[in-house]
Design an enzyme around this catalytic site. Structure first.
Site, PDB file in Angstrom:
ATOM      1  N   HIS A 297      18.539 -37.207  -3.487  1.00 19.94           N
ATOM      2  CA  HIS A 297      17.717 -37.383  -2.280  1.00 19.94           C
ATOM      3  C   HIS A 297      16.260 -37.013  -2.528  1.00 19.94           C
ATOM      4  O   HIS A 297      15.513 -36.803  -1.581  1.00 19.94           O
ATOM      5  CB  HIS A 297      18.304 -36.575  -1.121  1.00 19.94           C
ATOM      6  CG  HIS A 297      19.701 -36.974  -0.787  1.00 19.94           C
ATOM      7  ND1 HIS A 297      20.021 -38.191  -0.246  1.00 19.94           N
ATOM      8  CD2 HIS A 297      20.881 -36.329  -0.983  1.00 19.94           C
ATOM      9  CE1 HIS A 297      21.336 -38.290  -0.101  1.00 19.94           C
ATOM     10  NE2 HIS A 297      21.876 -37.163  -0.547  1.00 19.94           N
TER      11      HIS A 297
ATOM     12  N   GLU B 152       8.947 -15.273  -9.824  1.00 19.42           N
ATOM     13  CA  GLU B 152       8.169 -14.069  -9.515  1.00 19.42           C
ATOM     14  C   GLU B 152       7.806 -13.247 -10.746  1.00 19.42           C
ATOM     15  O   GLU B 152       6.752 -12.626 -10.761  1.00 19.42           O
ATOM     16  CB  GLU B 152       8.821 -13.221  -8.425  1.00 19.42           C
ATOM     17  CG  GLU B 152      10.096 -12.526  -8.795  1.00 19.42           C
ATOM     18  CD  GLU B 152      10.722 -11.782  -7.629  1.00 19.42           C
ATOM     19  OE1 GLU B 152      10.000 -11.248  -6.787  1.00 19.42           O
ATOM     20  OE2 GLU B 152      11.968 -11.743  -7.563  1.00 19.42           O
TER      21      GLU B 152
ATOM     22  N   LYS C  53      13.752 -15.304  -8.959  1.00 13.39           N
ATOM     23  CA  LYS C  53      13.535 -14.301 -10.027  1.00 13.39           C
ATOM     24  C   LYS C  53      12.612 -14.880 -11.101  1.00 13.39           C
ATOM     25  O   LYS C  53      11.696 -14.221 -11.551  1.00 13.39           O
ATOM     26  CB  LYS C  53      14.857 -13.897 -10.701  1.00 13.39           C
ATOM     27  CG  LYS C  53      15.780 -12.996  -9.944  1.00 13.39           C
ATOM     28  CD  LYS C  53      15.322 -11.578  -9.774  1.00 13.39           C
ATOM     29  CE  LYS C  53      14.535 -11.382  -8.519  1.00 13.39           C
ATOM     30  NZ  LYS C  53      15.219 -11.137  -7.307  1.00 13.39           N
TER      31      LYS C  53
ATOM     32  N   ASN D  26      -1.920   2.104   5.852  1.00  9.41           N
ATOM     33  CA  ASN D  26      -1.054   0.971   5.479  1.00  9.41           C
ATOM     34  C   ASN D  26      -0.868   0.128   6.725  1.00  9.41           C
ATOM     35  O   ASN D  26      -0.702   0.669   7.817  1.00  9.41           O
ATOM     36  CB  ASN D  26       0.330   1.459   5.043  1.00  9.41           C
ATOM     37  CG  ASN D  26       0.294   2.157   3.707  1.00  9.41           C
ATOM     38  OD1 ASN D  26      -0.736   2.214   3.055  1.00  9.41           O
ATOM     39  ND2 ASN D  26       1.438   2.695   3.304  1.00  9.41           N
ATOM     40  N   GLY D  27      -0.840  -1.181   6.576  1.00  6.81           N
ATOM     41  CA  GLY D  27      -0.633  -2.050   7.737  1.00  6.81           C
ATOM     42  C   GLY D  27      -1.892  -2.830   8.048  1.00  6.81           C
ATOM     43  O   GLY D  27      -2.810  -2.913   7.228  1.00  6.81           O
TER      44      GLY D  27
ATOM     45  N   GLU E 207      18.291 -17.725  -5.754  1.00  8.18           N
ATOM     46  CA  GLU E 207      17.900 -16.386  -6.207  1.00  8.18           C
ATOM     47  C   GLU E 207      17.434 -16.438  -7.672  1.00  8.18           C
ATOM     48  O   GLU E 207      16.461 -15.786  -8.042  1.00  8.18           O
ATOM     49  CB  GLU E 207      19.091 -15.429  -6.022  1.00  8.18           C
ATOM     50  CG  GLU E 207      18.907 -14.033  -6.559  1.00  8.18           C
ATOM     51  CD  GLU E 207      17.716 -13.268  -5.985  1.00  8.18           C
ATOM     52  OE1 GLU E 207      17.108 -13.728  -5.006  1.00  8.18           O
ATOM     53  OE2 GLU E 207      17.383 -12.222  -6.555  1.00  8.18           O
TER      54      GLU E 207
ATOM     55  N   ARG F  79       5.407  -0.151  -6.100  1.00 10.82           N
ATOM     56  CA  ARG F  79       5.363  -0.964  -4.881  1.00 10.82           C
ATOM     57  C   ARG F  79       4.321  -2.069  -4.968  1.00 10.82           C
ATOM     58  O   ARG F  79       4.274  -2.931  -4.105  1.00 10.82           O
ATOM     59  CB  ARG F  79       5.059  -0.069  -3.681  1.00 10.82           C
ATOM     60  CG  ARG F  79       6.116   1.006  -3.492  1.00 10.82           C
ATOM     61  CD  ARG F  79       5.670   2.007  -2.477  1.00 10.82           C
ATOM     62  NE  ARG F  79       5.716   1.443  -1.150  1.00 10.82           N
ATOM     63  CZ  ARG F  79       6.691   1.629  -0.289  1.00 10.82           C
ATOM     64  NH1 ARG F  79       7.708   2.359  -0.633  1.00 10.82           N
ATOM     65  NH2 ARG F  79       6.659   1.092   0.901  1.00 10.82           N
TER      66      ARG F  79
ATOM     67  N   LYS G 110       6.502  -4.271  -3.597  1.00  7.46           N
ATOM     68  CA  LYS G 110       7.844  -3.845  -3.216  1.00  7.46           C
ATOM     69  C   LYS G 110       7.740  -3.368  -1.773  1.00  7.46           C
ATOM     70  O   LYS G 110       6.778  -2.701  -1.421  1.00  7.46           O
ATOM     71  CB  LYS G 110       8.253  -2.678  -4.122  1.00  7.46           C
ATOM     72  CG  LYS G 110       9.691  -2.277  -4.034  1.00  7.46           C
ATOM     73  CD  LYS G 110      10.513  -3.057  -5.020  1.00  7.46           C
ATOM     74  CE  LYS G 110      11.981  -2.755  -4.938  1.00  7.46           C
ATOM     75  NZ  LYS G 110      12.769  -3.892  -5.444  1.00  7.46           N
TER      76      LYS G 110
ATOM     77  N   TRP H  99      -3.068  -2.679  -1.457  1.00  7.45           N
ATOM     78  CA  TRP H  99      -2.669  -4.046  -1.760  1.00  7.45           C
ATOM     79  C   TRP H  99      -3.458  -4.897  -0.773  1.00  7.45           C
ATOM     80  O   TRP H  99      -3.211  -4.847   0.428  1.00  7.45           O
ATOM     81  CB  TRP H  99      -1.166  -4.191  -1.554  1.00  7.45           C
ATOM     82  CG  TRP H  99      -0.571  -5.495  -1.985  1.00  7.45           C
ATOM     83  CD1 TRP H  99      -0.282  -5.892  -3.259  1.00  7.45           C
ATOM     84  CD2 TRP H  99      -0.163  -6.568  -1.134  1.00  7.45           C
ATOM     85  NE1 TRP H  99       0.276  -7.140  -3.245  1.00  7.45           N
ATOM     86  CE2 TRP H  99       0.364  -7.578  -1.963  1.00  7.45           C
ATOM     87  CE3 TRP H  99      -0.176  -6.781   0.251  1.00  7.45           C
ATOM     88  CZ2 TRP H  99       0.860  -8.775  -1.467  1.00  7.45           C
ATOM     89  CZ3 TRP H  99       0.313  -7.967   0.744  1.00  7.45           C
ATOM     90  CH2 TRP H  99       0.830  -8.953  -0.108  1.00  7.45           C
TER      91      TRP H  99
ATOM     92  N   CYS I 200       0.825  -1.211   0.000  1.00  7.50           N
ATOM     93  CA  CYS I 200       0.000   0.000   0.000  1.00  7.50           C
ATOM     94  C   CYS I 200       0.862   1.265   0.000  1.00  7.50           C
ATOM     95  O   CYS I 200       1.963   1.271   0.532  1.00  7.50           O
ATOM     96  CB  CYS I 200      -0.864   0.030   1.245  1.00  7.50           C
ATOM     97  SG  CYS I 200      -1.913  -1.412   1.396  1.00  7.50           S
TER      98      CYS I 200
HETATM   99  C1  F6R Z   1      12.339 -10.495  -4.648  1.00 10.00           C
HETATM  100  C2  F6R Z   1      12.254  -9.430  -3.677  1.00 10.00           C
HETATM  101  C3  F6R Z   1      11.791  -9.771  -2.320  1.00 10.00           C
HETATM  102  C4  F6R Z   1      12.521  -8.904  -1.279  1.00 10.00           C
HETATM  103  C5  F6R Z   1      11.930  -9.160   0.112  1.00 10.00           C
HETATM  104  C6  F6R Z   1      12.671  -8.400   1.181  1.00 10.00           C
HETATM  105  O1  F6R Z   1      12.816 -10.044  -5.876  1.00 10.00           O
HETATM  106  O2  F6R Z   1      12.516  -8.297  -3.971  1.00 10.00           O
HETATM  107  O3  F6R Z   1      11.967 -11.116  -2.039  1.00 10.00           O
HETATM  108  O4  F6R Z   1      13.879  -9.209  -1.304  1.00 10.00           O
HETATM  109  O5  F6R Z   1      10.586  -8.779   0.120  1.00 10.00           O
HETATM  110  O6  F6R Z   1      12.652  -7.034   0.922  1.00 10.00           O
HETATM  111  P1  F6R Z   1      13.712  -6.056   1.559  1.00 10.00           P
HETATM  112  O7  F6R Z   1      15.044  -6.395   0.992  1.00 10.00           O
HETATM  113  O8  F6R Z   1      13.246  -4.682   1.177  1.00 10.00           O
HETATM  114  O9  F6R Z   1      13.660  -6.286   3.039  1.00 10.00           O
END
Ligand code: F6R
Length: 611
Positions: A507, A491, A488, A101-102, A484, A27, A606, A76, A2
């Site tokens: 395993h 997502e 990527k 937000n929250g 990682e 975000r 984000k 969101w 949000c």
């Molecule tokens: C994936 C991604 C998320 C963030 C996670 C933590 O591409 O961006 O997995 O890494 O939400 O976010 P931060 O680093 O802001 O604490």
């Protein structure tokens, strides 16, 4: 997640609010809304979908949205589905409008109480309880500020909230607990937002509210009451974030721009901190070298991509600096009882510095007797930085794409510097120190060279677009890089991707191998190469199709079961950073072919400011 924007001014603020929302779009959100006060009337416009739908709706209004006081929000969904009636702002008594937000965790009991008092709920959200609580308490308090100060005593959970009252358009009242808010200071006008990015077109002067703060904001004044009820002054910070950080700079997506920025931002992160002669003093904050000298154990806490950076760092810290280290997901750590080893340092990693689970984990760690805390973070002034004793800024610049790229590689560069800084205090062998220094010196150029693989990877991506599952394999410090890579791909392309330490194949995951399940392997030329080659043969023997990102000297050859992309040769300690690049490019090009929303993938946000 949000986003909040608000303004009290003399001019019409509707375009400022809409532009603020646009700047927060990165975000992630599913609906949006605006409340404006004009001529003692409150007008509310809300829409499901993009901010464009909201701005079109406002343009179609008779007055095209007029008001010198207003609040706006991108939602969101947490409580209640994605509908117009659940979008913010929420209103009580046609008088008070609220954005939030929250999560208000005790919303059910508040809803029952307020319903019994006759308040009618028109949404499924927890936020509506804020609007009605403030309305109820305003009856017995002299000002909106007093009503909010009383209201927050009743809320459990996390909130960054802004409330306006149509009967007093000169004021907005804001409250912060667990969800960030920043006041933007103008001349004869003031603003509020959940992220300074939203306000950069109108001001560069900010006050970051602290936990428990409630503030009354008018055009010409800001009054802040802290959680103990005392009126306080907070520092005014001049922002260094670039105004046009939200510009795609000619790239098709922010994510691609951010992938290409990596050589430059890694160079920035190293600059002035490390030279071919060694690491500077107290690079991780005043007194950090003295703390590192005493450190016997490191506990790393983070979420998502930042957690993968922490996992990589564990390999480095133990192998190079000889310091014991364990890594944990913040949402797990915060809810379990754990044992604190003597002289332990807690290290949190976060791009945003506002991730709710990471912040809660840090709070718990501080209460549990860790010797000191270090935040590795990309946002100066963020909650994580303010609440840690030591901090290290990654200098990646604003990261707009939801999928983290440049934040990750700068975190890794930061961790190699941490190895040097701790190693210096622990008599790390000179040859290891020299190896890391040389590796860091060549790193930006190696990243540039690796980016030239883009076209080759773009072609390779075509073979993925019709697949539904994939497996990423790595060993040693490349295992977190495989994780990682899988994160990527899933997502942004929505292809199911899993990562395994390749020694684990037999395993269980070998059962999954067939020609429909591409297997992606990261294979630098290191001491585990022969072991990795055996794992590759296990996949080949079962009809698997592999895509191998390998050092030329690793001698993998393309054939009908294997496509090999040669990654530039680099020194061993930086290989995890270098091998991240082709995996980012692979995800990006697969997503492009699949036509997904690369910068704002579905369901994701984000900066995850709720738990
Ligand atoms: C994936 C991604 C998320 C963030 C996670 C933590 O591409 O961006 O997995 O890494 O939400 O976010 P931060 O680093 O802001 O604490």
């Amino acid at each position: 997640m949000c986003g909040i924007v608000g303004a009290v001014a003399e001019r019409n603020v509707v375009q400022i609010l809409l532009e603020g929302l646009r700047r927060l779009e990165y975000r992630g959100y599913d609906s949006s809304g605006v409340a404006l006060i004009h001529d003692n009337a409150l007008s509310i416009t809300r829409r499901v979908g993009k901010v464009k739908a909201l701005s079109d709706a406002i343009e179609a209004l008779d007055d095209q949205g007029t008001g010198a006081t207003g609040i706006a929000h991108t939602r969101w969904a947490t409580h209640g589905g994605v509908t117009e009636s659940n979008a913010h702002p929420h209103v009580s008594q046609s008088r008070f409008a609220v954005v939030h937000n929250g999560i208000i965790e005790n919303h059910k009991s508040l809803r029952d109480e307020l319903s019994a008092l006759g308040y009618r709920f028109t949404s499924d959200t927890d936020t509506e309880t804020i609007a009605h609580t403030v309305a109820e308490l305003r009856k017995s308090t002299p000002t909106l500020l007093d009503a909010v100060l009383e209201s927050v005593k009743r809320f459990e959970g996390a909130y960054g909230t802004v409330i306006i009252d149509k009967d007093d358009a000169s004021t907005m009242v804001v409250a912060r607990s667990g969800s960030p808010l920043v006041i933007g200071l103008g001349i004869g006008e003031n603003f509020i937002a959940s992220d300074q990015m939203a306000l950069l077109p109108v001001t560069r002067r900010f006050i970051f509210l602290e936990e428990g703060d409630v503030a009354e904001i008018t055009r010409t004044s800001v009054r802040i009451i802290d959680e103990s009820g005392n009126e306080v002054e907070r520092e005014i910070v001049e922002s260094t974030v670039e105004h046009d950080a939200g510009d795609k700079g000619g790239y098709r997506h922010y994510m691609l721009k951010e992938i290409y920025e990596q050589p430059a931002v890694v160079r920035n992160t190293l600059q002035g901190r490390v030279s071919p002669d060694g690491i500077g003093n107290d690079v991780f904050g005043e007194g950090s070298d003295a703390i590192f000298a005493k450190t016997e154990h490191i506990k790393i806490i983070a979420c998502g991509t930042s957690y993968h950076a922490g996992m990589t760092a564990k390999y480095w810290l133990e192998a190079y600096a000889g310091v014991s280290c364990d890594v944990e997901i913040a949402s797990e750590f915060r809810y379990r009882k754990s044992v604190v080893k003597p002289n332990s340092l807690i290290v949190t990693i976060s791009q945003s510095g506002e991730t709710a689970d990471t912040l809660a984990a840090l709070k718990l760690a501080k209460e549990s007797g860790y010797m000191s805390s270090l935040a590795i973070c990309n946002v100066d002034g963020s909650s994580l930085v303010r609440e840690s004793s030591l901090s290290f800024m990654t200098r990646a610049g604003a990261e707009i794409g939801v999928a983290s790229t440049k934040a990750f590689t700068t975190q890794l560069a930061g961790f190699l510097m941490l190895v040097l800084a701790i190693g210096k205090q622990k008599n790390m062998p000179k040859d290891i120190q020299q190896h890391i220094l040389s590796a860091l010196t060549e790193l930006p150029a190696k990243l540039e060279e690796t980016l030239t693989l883009a076209d080759e990877i773009d072609h390779l991506a075509e073979e993925f677009s019709d697949k539904h599952h994939s497996l990423f394999l790595g060993r040693g410090d490349q295992y977190p890089i495989a994780m990682e890579g899988a994160l990527k791909l899933k997502e942004i392309s929505y292809i199911h991707a899993e990562a395994y330490a390749s020694g684990e194949l037999k395993h269980g995951p070998l059962a999954l191998i067939d020609a429909e399940m591409p297997v992606i392997v990261v294979a630098p030329n290191n001491e585990l190469l022969e072991k990795l080659k055996s794992n590759v043969e296990e996949v080949r023997a079962r009809g698997g199709i592999m895509y191998v990102f390998a050092d030329k000297d690793a001698h993998f050859e393309s054939d009908e079961t294997m496509r090999v992309v040669n990654v530039p040769h680099c020194l061993e300690s930086i290989a995890p950073i270098v091998y991240t690049i082709p995996l980012q490019l692979l995800s990006y090009y697969v997503a492009l072919i699949k036509g997904t929303d690369v910068d704002q993938p579905r369901n994701l946000a984000k900066s995850v400011t709720v738990e």
